[in-house]
Every structure is written in C-alpha cells, then in structure tokens.
Design a protein around this motif. Sequence first.
Motif, PDB file in Angstrom:
ATOM      1  N   ARG A  41       0.842  -1.209   0.000  1.00 49.24           N
ATOM      2  CA  ARG A  41       0.000   0.000   0.000  1.00 49.24           C
ATOM      3  C   ARG A  41       0.870   1.249   0.000  1.00 49.24           C
ATOM      4  O   ARG A  41       0.523   2.264  -0.616  1.00 49.24           O
ATOM      5  N   LEU A  42       1.995   1.185   0.702  1.00 46.27           N
ATOM      6  CA  LEU A  42       2.910   2.328   0.743  1.00 46.27           C
ATOM      7  C   LEU A  42       3.449   2.630  -0.653  1.00 46.27           C
ATOM      8  O   LEU A  42       3.468   3.790  -1.088  1.00 46.27           O
ATOM      9  N   LEU A  43       3.847   1.585  -1.374  1.00 46.79           N
ATOM     10  CA  LEU A  43       4.444   1.772  -2.693  1.00 46.79           C
ATOM     11  C   LEU A  43       3.402   2.158  -3.744  1.00 46.79           C
ATOM     12  O   LEU A  43       3.668   2.997  -4.603  1.00 46.79           O
ATOM     13  N   ILE A  44       2.224   1.552  -3.666  1.00 49.79           N
ATOM     14  CA  ILE A  44       1.219   1.745  -4.711  1.00 49.79           C
ATOM     15  C   ILE A  44       0.388   3.005  -4.489  1.00 49.79           C
ATOM     16  O   ILE A  44       0.034   3.705  -5.449  1.00 49.79           O
ATOM     17  N   ASN A  45       0.091   3.315  -3.241  1.00 46.76           N
ATOM     18  CA  ASN A  45      -0.824   4.422  -2.954  1.00 46.76           C
ATOM     19  C   ASN A  45      -0.165   5.641  -2.314  1.00 46.76           C
ATOM     20  O   ASN A  45      -0.400   6.769  -2.737  1.00 46.76           O
ATOM     21  N   PHE A  46       0.664   5.410  -1.312  1.00 47.79           N
ATOM     22  CA  PHE A  46       1.119   6.535  -0.509  1.00 47.79           C
ATOM     23  C   PHE A  46       2.250   7.327  -1.168  1.00 47.79           C
ATOM     24  O   PHE A  46       2.269   8.558  -1.076  1.00 47.79           O
ATOM     25  N   ILE A  47       3.191   6.656  -1.809  1.00 49.09           N
ATOM     26  CA  ILE A  47       4.260   7.402  -2.483  1.00 49.09           C
ATOM     27  C   ILE A  47       3.714   8.239  -3.636  1.00 49.09           C
ATOM     28  O   ILE A  47       4.032   9.437  -3.741  1.00 49.09           O
ATOM     29  N   PRO A  48       2.856   7.691  -4.531  1.00 49.96           N
ATOM     30  CA  PRO A  48       2.248   8.538  -5.568  1.00 49.96           C
ATOM     31  C   PRO A  48       1.419   9.676  -4.983  1.00 49.96           C
ATOM     32  O   PRO A  48       1.381  10.780  -5.535  1.00 49.96           O
ATOM     33  N   ARG A  49       0.764   9.393  -3.849  1.00 51.96           N
ATOM     34  CA  ARG A  49      -0.071  10.433  -3.229  1.00 51.96           C
ATOM     35  C   ARG A  49       0.782  11.613  -2.765  1.00 51.96           C
ATOM     36  O   ARG A  49       0.408  12.772  -2.961  1.00 51.96           O
TER      37      ARG A  49
END
Length: 379
Positions: free
Chosen positions: A180-188
């Motif tokens: 979730r960190l790689l897929i959602n939070f970094i792009p966010r």
Amino acid sequence: MRLPDLLDRRSGALAAPATAWGDLVLNQVLFAVALASALGAGFVMLSYTFIKELRSYRHQLILGLAISDFFMAINFLWASGIHVAGGDLALPKNNTTCNVNGFLTQLFVVQTDWWILVIAIATYIILGNFKAASQYIQSNIWIPWLPPWIMSIIIALVCQLALGYGYIGGWCWITSDLNRLLINFIPRWAIVIAIALIYARLYMIVRKARKWDMEDRNPTPSDEMADTSVILVSIKQKRDTIGQTAKDSQPYDSGGDLSSYSRERDRDRDEIIRSANLSRSHGQTQPLNVAQLKRIAKKMMVYPVAYAIIWACPTAIRIYQGVTGERAPLWVTIIDKSCIVVQGLVDAVVYGLNERAWQGWRDHIQRVIDKNKAGKIIG
C-alpha cells in the motif's frame, strides 16, 4: 457469545486490530466518521444542484471531487456497518463482498488524489492568464473528468488481478502495508508536492498583484489592450494590477462585446476570489487591497497543507508497520483509519464550505419562503 481474543483469520494484515473488541470499536468510530464525510460531500453536491451561483467551471471540478468523496464515504459506511451489525468481511463466505469493497476503496482513494491535482491545475490555468488553455478546458469540460476516472479504474483493476484485496480493519484493501505504501502513498505524496508547487506559484502571482488606485481608473491605450477583466494578471505583463469584473471590463475587440468565453473565464476567476470569503457590496466586486490579496494567497496554500495533514499519520503508520512488521496500538490504528475516512468532510470544508455557499443557501431558503408566502396570498 464470547468474542475471541485474537483474530488469526486476518491473514497477517497488521492494519487490522488484534482483538475482536478492538475491531468492533474501530468500526464504530469509522462508521461515525464515514457518515460525517458522506454528509459533507453531500452538502457540496446539493449546493451545486440548488445554488445556481455555484455552477462555475471550477465548481464543476469540485463537484467531481465531491462525488468521489461521497461514494468513498458510502463504501466505508458499508464496510464498517457490516461489522457494527455483527458481520465480518474477513470470513471466507464474505470473500466476494470483501473484494468488491476493496476494489471500490482503491478506486475512490486514487480518484480523489487525481481530482485535487486536476483542480489545482485548472485553478492555475484560470488565474495564470493562460487564455488558450483556459478556453480549451472550459470548452471541453469532459477532458478534466477523464484522468481521475481512467487512472483510478486501471490501478484498481491491476491491484485486483496482481494482489487481491483482504480485510485490513474497517474495510477491505491491499493487505500488505508495504505494498500500500508503494502503490498508494508514495504517488499520493508526489501529488501533494505537485499541488504545493502549483499553489506556491499562484501565491507568488497574487502577492505581486497591486490594488487599483485612481490612476489605474484612467488607463493608457496600452493598458486598454490588457485583460483588465481578470482578477489576477500574469506577472509577465507590463503592469500587475487587480482588474475589474467582467461587467466593467473593456472588450477585447474594439466595437464589440466580450465573447461568451471571455465572460465565462472572468466569472470563474471572480468565483475563485469570492470563494476566499472576500467582502462583497451590492453584488459588485470591490478593489482588493494588499491584505486581501495575501488572504487569498494564504487560502490557496490551505489545500496542499490540509491534504498533507490528512495523510501524514497513515503514511507514518505504513512505514512503521511495513518496516518493523509490528502492529501499531489500537488508538493509533483508529487515528490512522479515521484520517483516511474523514477526507470527504475535510474536502467539503476546504473546497465547498465558504461564505458564498452559506449566503447562497440563505438566499435560496429565503426565495422558497417568499414563494410560499406569495402562493398563500394568491390562494
């Protein structure tokens, strides 16, 4: 029936509470927060529907964000409501329901990210005096609506096929904190930085603007060629001034009225200024002084700051749990999840709940009351 102490069926999802009691408390809190978010987003949607003054181009984009926030809140309400009612999305028999809930979570969380980026870009184009680009996006309203929906659907489908969704406490999503960190939070956070840079640039443009004085009310021929109907004038022009509204502005072409596009662009710029809660007198835009300009600039910076605050705690927890492999305390988990669920309410406050919206509702209610009184008199 005695609830089990440990929820081993959580398949190692660290985001889910370790006890059934903690899971129940979490879902009760999330249900209340999700309800508040749904009401906040619903208020923005109703304002756009009933208050005709809130139907400018920029408000159409804010409406898109509100729709995403509303359905995201409903999705959270659905998931937490199942657990409050005694159900459990983690059970094998609810696997299909959990997958649907996880897909919708991924869809709308990503979609809201893209909406705030689209709104920031559109605001910059409108206020930055990019005439060709502004005309194009306002003439093709469907264009800004495509990226949020297309990108979110693609990402949600890829995650469904590659990773799948499982119960993480409160709702279903990607179970691995690291994923979730790689897929959602970094792009966010990349989007948060991008909108911060956009609004910082607008902040500088606003601070360079000047209040109209008596000399500016008698423009020179070269000044007449400038777009004096705008609220903010590009700093590349000869002078930085605060212009008049579309009603008082000079036409672009001698001997003719403003084009419909010019009036629309001016109305949107004026709308952005009015959304900053500036004072109005008899419906006319007043010349803005330096203090008011700074107030506008500071309000613009609220957008990225508010979004960064919302996601700071969830991001920190994802890093902690993803690196250490240890579950955070229950109270931290509740704050973590609430920050995500409350987004609809925060967006409603930041983008939709302003002085003009309240005034629009007061005027609308007064018109309804006056209409009913008139009907009774005639009857």
